[in-house]
Scaffold this active site. Structure first.
Site, PDB file in Angstrom:
ATOM      1  N   ASN A  21      16.785   4.983  -3.162  1.00  0.00           N
ATOM      2  CA  ASN A  21      17.308   4.165  -2.063  1.00  0.00           C
ATOM      3  C   ASN A  21      16.407   2.953  -1.777  1.00  0.00           C
ATOM      4  O   ASN A  21      16.528   2.314  -0.747  1.00  0.00           O
ATOM      5  CB  ASN A  21      17.472   5.020  -0.790  1.00  0.00           C
ATOM      6  CG  ASN A  21      16.153   5.602  -0.305  1.00  0.00           C
ATOM      7  OD1 ASN A  21      15.093   5.321  -0.872  1.00  0.00           O
ATOM      8  ND2 ASN A  21      16.202   6.408   0.742  1.00  0.00           N
ATOM      9  N   GLU A  72      11.189   4.540   4.230  1.00  0.00           N
ATOM     10  CA  GLU A  72      12.625   4.646   4.022  1.00  0.00           C
ATOM     11  C   GLU A  72      13.342   3.371   4.481  1.00  0.00           C
ATOM     12  O   GLU A  72      12.777   2.572   5.230  1.00  0.00           O
ATOM     13  CB  GLU A  72      13.161   5.850   4.823  1.00  0.00           C
ATOM     14  CG  GLU A  72      12.595   7.194   4.363  1.00  0.00           C
ATOM     15  CD  GLU A  72      13.282   7.729   3.103  1.00  0.00           C
ATOM     16  OE1 GLU A  72      13.854   6.933   2.327  1.00  0.00           O
ATOM     17  OE2 GLU A  72      13.223   8.955   2.903  1.00  0.00           O
ATOM     18  N   ASP A 119       0.875   8.564   0.316  1.00  0.00           N
ATOM     19  CA  ASP A 119       1.595   9.431   1.248  1.00  0.00           C
ATOM     20  C   ASP A 119       1.324  10.917   0.994  1.00  0.00           C
ATOM     21  O   ASP A 119       0.724  11.290  -0.017  1.00  0.00           O
ATOM     22  CB  ASP A 119       3.107   9.154   1.170  1.00  0.00           C
ATOM     23  CG  ASP A 119       3.615   9.043  -0.269  1.00  0.00           C
ATOM     24  OD1 ASP A 119       2.910   9.491  -1.187  1.00  0.00           O
ATOM     25  OD2 ASP A 119       4.705   8.509  -0.468  1.00  0.00           O
ATOM     26  N   HIS A 144      13.056   2.990  -1.456  1.00  0.00           N
ATOM     27  CA  HIS A 144      11.840   3.215  -0.663  1.00  0.00           C
ATOM     28  C   HIS A 144      10.583   3.075  -1.525  1.00  0.00           C
ATOM     29  O   HIS A 144      10.600   3.294  -2.733  1.00  0.00           O
ATOM     30  CB  HIS A 144      11.879   4.551   0.102  1.00  0.00           C
ATOM     31  CG  HIS A 144      11.676   5.798  -0.719  1.00  0.00           C
ATOM     32  ND1 HIS A 144      12.645   6.754  -0.866  1.00  0.00           N
ATOM     33  CD2 HIS A 144      10.616   6.269  -1.410  1.00  0.00           C
ATOM     34  CE1 HIS A 144      12.180   7.745  -1.602  1.00  0.00           C
ATOM     35  NE2 HIS A 144      10.939   7.480  -1.952  1.00  0.00           N
TER      36      HIS A 144
HETATM   37  C1  GLP Z   1       8.600   9.962  -3.626  1.00  0.00           C
HETATM   38  C2  GLP Z   1       7.271   9.252  -3.411  1.00  0.00           C
HETATM   39  C3  GLP Z   1       7.297   7.822  -3.906  1.00  0.00           C
HETATM   40  C4  GLP Z   1       7.890   7.781  -5.301  1.00  0.00           C
HETATM   41  C5  GLP Z   1       9.299   8.296  -5.272  1.00  0.00           C
HETATM   42  C6  GLP Z   1       9.976   8.269  -6.636  1.00  0.00           C
HETATM   43  O1  GLP Z   1       9.498   9.770  -2.612  1.00  0.00           O
HETATM   44  N1  GLP Z   1       6.874   9.268  -2.043  1.00  0.00           N
HETATM   45  O2  GLP Z   1       5.996   7.291  -3.889  1.00  0.00           O
HETATM   46  O3  GLP Z   1       7.877   6.463  -5.793  1.00  0.00           O
HETATM   47  O4  GLP Z   1       9.251   9.654  -4.834  1.00  0.00           O
HETATM   48  O5  GLP Z   1       9.616   9.387  -7.371  1.00  0.00           O
HETATM   49  P1  GLP Z   1       9.813   9.550  -8.915  1.00  0.00           P
HETATM   50  O6  GLP Z   1       8.774   8.703  -9.559  1.00  0.00           O
HETATM   51  O7  GLP Z   1       9.589  11.004  -9.186  1.00  0.00           O
HETATM   52  O8  GLP Z   1      11.182   9.097  -9.225  1.00  0.00           O
END
Ligand code: GLP
Length: 234
Positions: free
Chosen positions: A128, A135, A62, A130
């Site tokens: 949440n 989402e 993404d 995702h």
């Molecule tokens: C973002 C990314 C996800 C990631 C999530 C959790 O929303 N798009 O790919 O898994 O954050 O991030 P973190 O690893 O910093 O908790």
């Protein structure tokens, strides 16, 4: 789903690296990559390894809409910083957050994923539930799409920005259907703030309310969690 409990992110990274090496030995050519704080120890382990990705392709999950590779908050910048400058791939792809025509960019990205089927996908998970930026309520059949980020995601990701107002409100994300087509998926989660998402993903019903729950139906998913993230598992 195979759930592996680890004592530290360092240990989790080593285990993820073992699975990656196993996939490479079986001929993996395309790696699906993720951003966020979760894969950092894994990327560090890769940097310290003797792996060479010059013959491989990488495709990221993404990117924020409105941010380009020169923006230090963009995922393109993150990948360069933490992995690509040390371990260049034959070609690396991310959605273009600055694309003039988002609809053509979505078509381009889906074609890339079709042309280079993902052999090994790294995932984190949002609080949440995702994955990527898919989402809650996202249809499981979704391919690459434009996402309106949820309030909770904007809040969670604001820690990487100077203020919450700077967090982009939209992103381009690989869809759940594309993620599910990956041959092997390694999802990592660390910390108590991920405990509820992990419990729902592993032991809850398969539901669009928890996008990651669809991973229960994939036949090669490895979930690497520390004690805190695993604390609500039975
Ligand atoms: C973002 C990314 C996800 C990631 C999530 C959790 O929303 N798009 O790919 O898994 O954050 O991030 P973190 O690893 O910093 O908790």
């Amino acid at each position: 789903m195979k759930v592996i409990k680890v004592k530290s992110q360092h240990e989790g990274a080593q285990i993820a690296l073992t699975y990656l090496k196993d996939s490479l030995k079986s001929g993996a050519k395309t790696l699906g990559l993720a951003t966020g704080s979760t894969p950092l120890a894994f990327y560090q382990a890769i940097r310290q390894s003797d792996l060479d990705f010059k013959g491989l392709i990488s495709i990221n999950l993404d990117e924020y809409v409105g941010l380009g590779a020169k923006d230090s908050q963009s995922y393109a910048y993150f990948m360069q910083e933490h992995l690509f400058q040390y371990k260049p791939f034959g070609a690396s792809y991310l959605p273009d957050g600055l694309a003039q025509e988002l609809s053509s960019e979505i078509v381009r990205y889906d074609k890339l994923i079709d042309d280079y089927p993902i052999d090994f996908q790294i995932l984190g998970i949002g609080q949440n539930g995702h994955i990527g930026f898919n989402e809650p309520k996202t249809d499981f059949n979704t391919k690459t799409h434009l996402v309106d980020l949820s309030e909770s995601t904007i809040k969670a990701n604001s820690r990487f920005f100077d203020s919450i107002d700077q967090v982009p409100k939209q992103a381009l994300s690989m869809g759940i259907a594309s993620i599910m087509k990956s041959k092997r998926i390694v999802l990592m989660a660390y910390g108590a703030q991920k405990a509820q998402a992990i419990s729902s993903m592993v032991e809850g019903p398969v539901t669009v309310d928890v996008p990651a729950s669809i991973l229960q139906t994939h036949d090669d998913v490895i979930v690497i969690v520390d004690d805190d993230a695993a604390s609500l598992l039975n």
